[in-house]
Design an enzyme around this catalytic site. Structure first.
Site, PDB file in Angstrom:
ATOM      1  N   HIS A 199      74.165   2.753  19.447  1.00  0.00           N
ATOM      2  CA  HIS A 199      75.434   2.159  20.037  1.00  0.00           C
ATOM      3  C   HIS A 199      76.712   2.687  19.856  1.00  0.00           C
ATOM      4  O   HIS A 199      77.350   2.884  20.333  1.00  0.00           O
ATOM      5  CB  HIS A 199      75.374   0.730  19.879  1.00  0.00           C
ATOM      6  CG  HIS A 199      75.672   0.439  18.137  1.00  0.00           C
ATOM      7  ND1 HIS A 199      74.493   0.683  17.615  1.00  0.00           N
ATOM      8  CD2 HIS A 199      76.810   0.144  17.580  1.00  0.00           C
ATOM      9  CE1 HIS A 199      74.943   0.099  16.419  1.00  0.00           C
ATOM     10  NE2 HIS A 199      76.318  -0.228  16.448  1.00  0.00           N
ATOM     11  N   LYS A 203      80.742   7.973  18.231  1.00  0.00           N
ATOM     12  CA  LYS A 203      81.730   8.475  17.066  1.00  0.00           C
ATOM     13  C   LYS A 203      81.564   9.836  16.813  1.00  0.00           C
ATOM     14  O   LYS A 203      82.526  10.249  15.977  1.00  0.00           O
ATOM     15  CB  LYS A 203      81.520   7.480  15.949  1.00  0.00           C
ATOM     16  CG  LYS A 203      81.919   6.067  16.476  1.00  0.00           C
ATOM     17  CD  LYS A 203      81.895   4.847  14.992  1.00  0.00           C
ATOM     18  CE  LYS A 203      82.375   3.499  15.192  1.00  0.00           C
ATOM     19  NZ  LYS A 203      81.894   2.701  14.312  1.00  0.00           N
ATOM     20  N   HIS A 228      84.817   6.149  21.881  1.00  0.00           N
ATOM     21  CA  HIS A 228      83.588   6.514  21.688  1.00  0.00           C
ATOM     22  C   HIS A 228      82.509   5.716  22.320  1.00  0.00           C
ATOM     23  O   HIS A 228      81.420   6.304  22.576  1.00  0.00           O
ATOM     24  CB  HIS A 228      83.616   6.134  20.037  1.00  0.00           C
ATOM     25  CG  HIS A 228      83.069   4.605  19.889  1.00  0.00           C
ATOM     26  ND1 HIS A 228      83.860   3.472  19.936  1.00  0.00           N
ATOM     27  CD2 HIS A 228      81.985   3.802  19.759  1.00  0.00           C
ATOM     28  CE1 HIS A 228      83.486   2.526  19.594  1.00  0.00           C
ATOM     29  NE2 HIS A 228      82.164   2.403  19.562  1.00  0.00           N
ATOM     30  N   HIS A 254      78.882  -2.192  24.515  1.00  0.00           N
ATOM     31  CA  HIS A 254      78.826  -2.885  23.229  1.00  0.00           C
ATOM     32  C   HIS A 254      80.275  -3.516  22.672  1.00  0.00           C
ATOM     33  O   HIS A 254      80.286  -4.390  21.903  1.00  0.00           O
ATOM     34  CB  HIS A 254      77.951  -2.286  22.011  1.00  0.00           C
ATOM     35  CG  HIS A 254      78.554  -1.136  21.447  1.00  0.00           C
ATOM     36  ND1 HIS A 254      78.728   0.110  22.035  1.00  0.00           N
ATOM     37  CD2 HIS A 254      79.029  -1.219  20.283  1.00  0.00           C
ATOM     38  CE1 HIS A 254      79.188   0.780  21.219  1.00  0.00           C
ATOM     39  NE2 HIS A 254      79.683  -0.063  20.082  1.00  0.00           N
ATOM     40  N   ASP A 283      75.176  -6.457  15.842  1.00  0.00           N
ATOM     41  CA  ASP A 283      75.896  -5.391  15.304  1.00  0.00           C
ATOM     42  C   ASP A 283      77.312  -6.209  14.376  1.00  0.00           C
ATOM     43  O   ASP A 283      77.623  -5.921  13.309  1.00  0.00           O
ATOM     44  CB  ASP A 283      76.786  -4.594  16.273  1.00  0.00           C
ATOM     45  CG  ASP A 283      77.422  -3.262  15.481  1.00  0.00           C
ATOM     46  OD1 ASP A 283      77.159  -2.935  14.490  1.00  0.00           O
ATOM     47  OD2 ASP A 283      78.637  -2.887  16.152  1.00  0.00           O
TER      48      ASP A 283
END
Lengths: 339, 165
Positions: A199, A203, A228, A254, A283
């Site tokens: 996910h 980054k 990201h 997400h 998460d």
């Protein structure tokens, strides 16, 4: 001997007439093959416990005779031990000219053919089953290897911030628990277990000074950080692999929120792919219960309170309910998968 | 002397004939030979000081083309359901046969043999299969016709159940 009697004998068939309960009178000579097996008692054959299969068949034969059916009722094949050898037999019952007839056949040839046919088809099926098991075993090996490589790469990418290998593995396992609870098929469960850990892969495209900044981000820094999601989606696009398509959706969505206040697109409710809604829940849970540079590890109670307040606004309320129902399994994974 | 009929039910190649051969003749043959039709073996046992003649009906294993003739179950006092966990789909056949038996001869004593326990490292029973086995609420024995493991118990336990039924 009549021609008919000779014919029956030639085919190893023995015709008997019912004279009383379990008592039969032969009306054709007993074929040689049946002689050692069936001994006559005063010219009659008394069918008793010594031939349990035949006795069992007589029950059905009786009903057949009472209904005076001329077409034969067939017993099916059975085997009798005789002088250390197995003899294959079949019996028929029919009603002809007012007589209840029982025909006992010695069917060595038919048995041999049937056995050969059945054995061949079943040997073939067993080989097929073995091959299927081998393919399944090797497929599992390939999937496990792919998963391991992907987790290693993700852990390497995560070294730049505080994402650890264990966090990445946990996200996959938590998501799989949710998918199973939703009744997804095994393939889909495998997919989300591998896709959810990706996910935050985007980054990798965020500069260190933002990614590793201990304090709050400025607005322009935050805007850059939020890219990201798009970077990750772009990295995972156009692979033609179903699992990677799911990973792309998760990477892209997400940070979307149930009420439409998330990013990058401001999708709301079920516009957000379900895999991304699941990943968002697990998460957040994992981030809250573990220590981060900007916060301590929260207790399960505090985490639950925070997440409850997010349900319906940030998080899909139905999925959050499912998350609560499966919390014991989630917590077990949390305990088992540690750095 | 009491006489009791028992039937062995299961998919093909799960080891029904091998279990009988191990129990009755104390032998085991590695090569798979399919059973055609019915073979009845007898074994005299003594249970709780009662002599019991067990009439053991070995019925041809089921597959999609060869179905169990349910009339063969008539008069049975008990039955053994045999599955091979190295081939987990044989458990699905076991569940179907159990239903078929219950429908035709009612609730009589039954026992489940998870056979080929000598290959237990190759068993692959799913959680769902284990749950479904438990739901049957029948005794389950891990047997091996090859080593003889639990084979005696399989028949004796069923006979004991049948006598107390």
């Amino acid at each position: 001997m009549t021609l008919l009697a000779r014919t029956f004998q030639g085919f190893n068939q023995w015709v008997l007439r019912e004279v009383s309960e379990q008592c039969f009178e032969p009306i054709t000579p007993r074929p040689q093959a049946l002689s050692p097996l069936f001994k006559l008692d005063d010219e009659f054959l008394h069918i008793g416990e010594q031939w349990p299969f035949l006795l069992h068949f007589l029950y059905d034969a009786k009903a057949h005779w009472i209904e005076q059916h001329a077409q034969p009722l067939i017993s099916g094949i059975w085997l009798e031990d005789c002088q250390g050898k197995e003899i294959a037999l079949e019996a028929s019952a029919l009603y002809v000219d007012g007589e209840s007839l029982l025909i006992v056949h010695e069917i060595e040839r038919k048995y041999g053919e049937t056995a050969y046919r059945l054995q061949s088809s079943r040997d073939h099926l067993l080989v097929e089953e073995e091959l299927e098991r081998e393919v399944a075993r090797r497929t599992r090996q390939i999937i496990a290897r792919e998963e391991q490589i992907s987790l290693c790469l993700l852990a390497a990418a995560g070294c730049r911030d505080e994402e650890t290998g264990a966090h990445i593995r946990r996200i996959g396992l938590y998501s799989a628990v949710m998918a199973e609870a939703l009744g997804w098929g095994i393939d889909q469960v495998d997919h989300i277990r591998m896709a959810a850990p990706m996910h935050d892969i985007g980054k990798i495209g965020i500069p260190d000074y933002i990614l590793q900044k201990p304090g709050a981000l400025e607005n322009d820094e935050r805007s850059l950080m939020e890219t990201h999601a798009a970077i990750g989606a772009s990295m995972l696009s156009d692979t033609g692999i179903e699992m990677m398509d799911m990973a792309r959706d998760i990477a892209q969505c997400h940070h979307e929120r149930w009420d439409g206040s998330g990013y990058p697109k401001g999708l709301r409710g079920e516009e957000i792919p379900i895999a991304a809604r699941i990943t968002a829940i697990v998460d957040i849970y994992d981030a809250l219960v573990h220590k981060r540079v900007y916060k301590p590890a929260y207790s399960e109670e505090k985490t639950y309170d925070i997440m409850s307040s997010m349900s319906g606004s940030h998080l899909d309320p139905r999925l959050f309910e499912l998350f609560q129902q499966n919390l014991a399994q989630i917590q077990a994974i949390r305990q088992q998968v540690q750095d | 002397m009491i006489q009791k009929k028992i039937c062995l039910l299961g998919a093909f190649s799960v080891g029904k004939t091998s279990l009988i051969k191990r129990y009755v003749d104390s032998i085991f043959e590695e090569k798979y030979l399919t059973t055609v039709g019915v073979k009845i073996d007898k074994k005299l046992v003594e249970i709780e000081r009662q002599k019991v003649m067990m009439m053991i009906w070995d019925l041809a294993g089921e597959d999609d083309f060869c179905k169990l003739q349910v009339s063969y179950l008539r008069g049975a006092s008990g039955y053994i359901l045999v599955g091979d966990p190295t081939r987990p789909h044989t458990l699905d056949r076991l569940f179907c046969l159990h239903k078929k038996a219950q429908k035709n001869i009612g609730n009589i004593p039954a026992i489940i043999a998870l056979n080929k326990h000598d290959l237990c490292n190759q068993w692959s029973l799913s959680f769902a299969h284990r749950e479904e086995l438990e739901e049957l609420q029948q005794p389950i024995l891990n047997t091996s016709a090859k080593t003889g493991d639990q084979v005696q118990s399989l028949f004796i336990d069923l006979a004991t159940q049948m006598l107390s039924n």
